[in-house]
Design a protein around this motif. Sequence first.
Motif: not given
Length: 465
Positions: A248-250, A397-399, A420-423, A447-452
């Motif tokens: 997820v982008p920070v 390193l991809g992740g 690298a700017g992602h979680v 839930e992330l989309d719902s909170l945003a």
Amino acid sequence: MSERMHPADAAWLQMEEPTSLMVITAVLWFDGPVDWERLTDVVRERLVERYPRFRQRVVPGGLLGTARWEDDPAFRLETHLRRTRLRAPGGRAELEKRVGESMGTPLDFSRPLWELHLIQGYEEGGALLMRVHHCIADGISLARVLLSLTDERAGGGGRAEDFEEAEDASGTLARLLRGARKVATSTRSAWKRGAELLSEPIQLMDLAVEGARGASALSRLLTLMQDPPSPFTGELGRVKRVAWSKPVPVGKVREIGHGTGSTVNDVVMAVVAGTLRRYVEARGKVPEDLRAVVPVNLRPLNEPIPRELGNRFGVVFLPLPLGVEDPVERLWELKRRMDRLKRSPEAAVVFGILSAAGMAPAVLERGAVEVMRKKTSLVLTSVPGPKRPVYLAGARLGGVMFWVPMAARLGLGLSTFSYAGHVTLGVAADAGLVPEPRDLIEDFEAELDSLAEAVRESGHSHPLH
């Protein structure tokens, strides 16, 4: 060479059980193939030769003695660094299954307690699975050790030491960490006083309580109510399963924080609470607040890791507001609870408890673990990684995903890793309690989309009081 084990490290040996292994697990995946010979050289030079613990085995201390570190005369790197191939079709599901299977497999206590597997055949590149017993080091230290194997460029050079900060270390949090580190130092100094503490291990606890205003924090820990029953608690088996989210982008998380006056870590914790609420509701249960054990690093990230590694962390008990229905209200309530914990010496007190427990007979420690198990429902960790992309043995390193053990016989471990700017969120669970951890990942992303969306619609920039 033989060396007495620090009691905070010995505590993790005594917590080992067949259904709850005290092993830290990391999986790294790459955009291209990893060169085996180059990887072997890197592991030898930057891991085995730099940190003696990776060449030492554990010698048990007996009924009343303390465990010791001893050089392994038969040490061979090839017994710890191995190559395997992933089952076809070599996607994320197959890699998750392999990692989950490893979590139920104990390490060989006749050798140094770690292993590294290069897994070929994963998508377009490969993956690396690392398992290290918790008695060697804590999760934050091991993450830094593992990432010290990487370089800023494919050709080598420029070690990756610039880490993401999982939390804003200013104000009250900075004061908490300074106090906790002072207690950790005092406890180490006390340990060096030697055998006199063997007869009175409570002295270690006294130092923690006195040095960190710990009496009230200790009282709070002892008087916590038991957590309610939930789908995440119960008898454990030996089979474990894992899953992890898309990165997820920070920036997306930070945007939610800006809209509510919250930190990135506040937002992530609130999304986790909402995730668990969704999971509980979907199974016909009424959501009730659940406590998470949250490790707190007691070592500054800008200080070198000592060659002897070891455990230097405490934990706090964070009540997750599953009972709050509105996602924005849930975030604000979570932030209030996090702010209260930042002003508490709880992490330093628990470090003292772990140190004392490591010197106590195993039966007493098991009793303490059982008390902790009844008061909490899951382990929740946040591990910072490099801010920019890095390379290992020439492969980008991809992740990364990283899990600490689910201590105290807990059945669910959640971990976030920033890179690298992602979680990325990872789930590790007992298969008998959470048979499909992918369900929790789907709930997290929803839930992330719902909170945003809820934050955009609310128009509030500060918590309501």
